[in-house]
Design a protein around this motif. Sequence first.
Motif, PDB file in Angstrom:
ATOM      1  N   ALA A 279      60.660  51.448  30.226  1.00 10.30           N
ATOM      2  CA  ALA A 279      61.272  52.649  30.810  1.00 10.30           C
ATOM      3  C   ALA A 279      61.265  53.778  29.778  1.00 10.30           C
ATOM      4  O   ALA A 279      61.488  53.556  28.586  1.00 10.30           O
ATOM      5  N   PHE A 280      61.014  54.992  30.261  1.00  8.24           N
ATOM      6  CA  PHE A 280      60.930  56.167  29.388  1.00  8.24           C
ATOM      7  C   PHE A 280      62.286  56.841  29.255  1.00  8.24           C
ATOM      8  O   PHE A 280      62.913  57.209  30.258  1.00  8.24           O
ATOM      9  N   ASN A 281      62.718  57.040  28.008  1.00  8.04           N
ATOM     10  CA  ASN A 281      63.893  57.879  27.767  1.00  8.04           C
ATOM     11  C   ASN A 281      63.431  59.289  27.389  1.00  8.04           C
ATOM     12  O   ASN A 281      62.229  59.566  27.297  1.00  8.04           O
TER      13      ASN A 281
ATOM     14  N   ASP B 121      64.383  55.914  32.245  1.00 13.53           N
ATOM     15  CA  ASP B 121      65.501  55.087  31.802  1.00 13.53           C
ATOM     16  C   ASP B 121      66.717  55.464  32.651  1.00 13.53           C
ATOM     17  O   ASP B 121      67.371  56.480  32.401  1.00 13.53           O
ATOM     18  N   ILE B 122      67.011  54.657  33.666  1.00 14.46           N
ATOM     19  CA  ILE B 122      68.057  55.008  34.628  1.00 14.46           C
ATOM     20  C   ILE B 122      69.428  55.029  33.958  1.00 14.46           C
ATOM     21  O   ILE B 122      70.301  55.836  34.341  1.00 14.46           O
ATOM     22  N   ALA B 123      69.657  54.174  32.952  1.00 21.31           N
ATOM     23  CA  ALA B 123      70.956  54.187  32.267  1.00 21.31           C
ATOM     24  C   ALA B 123      71.181  55.542  31.597  1.00 21.31           C
ATOM     25  O   ALA B 123      72.268  56.130  31.701  1.00 21.31           O
TER      26      ALA B 123
ATOM     27  N   ALA C  56      72.363  63.034  33.740  1.00 17.09           N
ATOM     28  CA  ALA C  56      71.881  63.875  34.833  1.00 17.09           C
ATOM     29  C   ALA C  56      72.904  64.877  35.352  1.00 17.09           C
ATOM     30  O   ALA C  56      72.510  65.947  35.834  1.00 17.09           O
ATOM     31  N   PRO C  57      74.217  64.608  35.292  1.00 18.43           N
ATOM     32  CA  PRO C  57      75.153  65.640  35.750  1.00 18.43           C
ATOM     33  C   PRO C  57      75.094  66.940  34.938  1.00 18.43           C
ATOM     34  O   PRO C  57      75.557  67.980  35.419  1.00 18.43           O
TER      35      PRO C  57
ATOM     36  N   ILE D 282      56.890  54.568  44.097  1.00 16.04           N
ATOM     37  CA  ILE D 282      57.496  55.851  43.713  1.00 16.04           C
ATOM     38  C   ILE D 282      58.800  55.931  44.475  1.00 16.04           C
ATOM     39  O   ILE D 282      58.808  55.980  45.711  1.00 16.04           O
ATOM     40  N   THR D 283      59.931  55.941  43.756  1.00 18.28           N
ATOM     41  CA  THR D 283      61.196  55.546  44.359  1.00 18.28           C
ATOM     42  C   THR D 283      62.298  56.616  44.404  1.00 18.28           C
ATOM     43  O   THR D 283      63.476  56.253  44.508  1.00 18.28           O
ATOM     44  N   PRO D 284      62.023  57.910  44.363  1.00 16.40           N
ATOM     45  CA  PRO D 284      63.125  58.880  44.463  1.00 16.40           C
ATOM     46  C   PRO D 284      63.980  58.695  45.712  1.00 16.40           C
ATOM     47  O   PRO D 284      65.183  58.985  45.698  1.00 16.40           O
ATOM     48  N   ALA D 285      63.379  58.223  46.819  1.00 21.54           N
ATOM     49  CA  ALA D 285      64.147  58.059  48.054  1.00 21.54           C
ATOM     50  C   ALA D 285      65.263  57.028  47.906  1.00 21.54           C
ATOM     51  O   ALA D 285      66.236  57.051  48.671  1.00 21.54           O
ATOM     52  N   LYS D 286      65.143  56.125  46.936  1.00 23.28           N
ATOM     53  CA  LYS D 286      66.220  55.160  46.704  1.00 23.28           C
ATOM     54  C   LYS D 286      67.428  55.796  46.022  1.00 23.28           C
ATOM     55  O   LYS D 286      68.518  55.223  46.028  1.00 23.28           O
ATOM     56  N   LEU D 287      67.200  56.966  45.396  1.00 25.66           N
ATOM     57  CA  LEU D 287      68.269  57.643  44.661  1.00 25.66           C
ATOM     58  C   LEU D 287      68.646  58.977  45.282  1.00 25.66           C
ATOM     59  O   LEU D 287      69.462  59.709  44.730  1.00 25.66           O
ATOM     60  N   GLY D 288      68.024  59.306  46.405  1.00 26.42           N
ATOM     61  CA  GLY D 288      68.312  60.589  47.020  1.00 26.42           C
ATOM     62  C   GLY D 288      67.770  61.763  46.236  1.00 26.42           C
ATOM     63  O   GLY D 288      68.322  62.874  46.276  1.00 26.42           O
ATOM     64  N   LEU D 289      66.655  61.554  45.531  1.00 23.38           N
ATOM     65  CA  LEU D 289      66.041  62.599  44.707  1.00 23.38           C
ATOM     66  C   LEU D 289      64.740  63.064  45.362  1.00 23.38           C
ATOM     67  O   LEU D 289      64.302  62.523  46.368  1.00 23.38           O
TER      68      LEU D 289
END
Length: 258
Positions: A26-28, A66-68, A74-75, A133-140
């Motif tokens: 994962a990319f930070n 990197d989702i963590a 992100a806020p 490609i998964t933005p739809a899982k996060l509402g992005l």
Amino acid sequence: MGDHLRLEFEGAVAHLSIDRADRRNAFNQAMWEAMPGLIEAAVAPPAVRAVILRAAEPGVFCAGADIAEFATKAPDAEWRRVNQAAIARTQIALARAAKPVIAVIDGDCVGGGCGLALAADIRVASPRARFGITPAKLGLVYSLHDTKLLVDLVGPAQAKRILFTAGLLDAAEATRIGLVTMLADDPLPAALALAAQIAATSPFTHRHAKAIVRRILDGESADSPETAALFDSAFTGADFQEGVAAFLAKRAPVFADR
């Protein structure tokens, strides 16, 4: 060189490796910031004819952002701006690199990782590769540049399916729809063989063919004075002279590094 990214040279090939297996590569933010400079360094040596983008260890290509880190930062609107700018610089640097870029995909290639693969010129995958490609899982929302790279490869209908469902495609399906260029049981040797074929042909042609394909993908459909002049000037270039001489002598051409 940034943490978790390695740049190594092997003859005519630059290897740009993602080395963060404990986080599924994962990319930070630091990695996104480092990538454009590494891409520039990879293509800079005249002897390099192709760049291979791959995981340092087999089993996963890149799980994306990197989702963590993303969930924590992100806020902050300023962090989001800086993050998106770094990702965009990376994608543009790959898509417009002066030399061919081959992505070697062995394992999961998801989210931002799939974006990296889309920006390469050629994708060589193993049968165990999976793409999503998964933005739809996060509402992005996926960026326009990355979405265009996807549409350029698979067309609008398949792009919508991939984006709407956020599902994973296996390697066979990804190959069928054009997301994967070549399927190989052992993708790294296959990519190296491809890089050797590239290295045996004209770097002048590679550079300008890539740029012309990019012009077409960006909407141009007719020669401009610049592209017409490029076509004409090639006939007086060193690579053309060497190519003709080799053909007449019935030998392999030897194109100069530059």
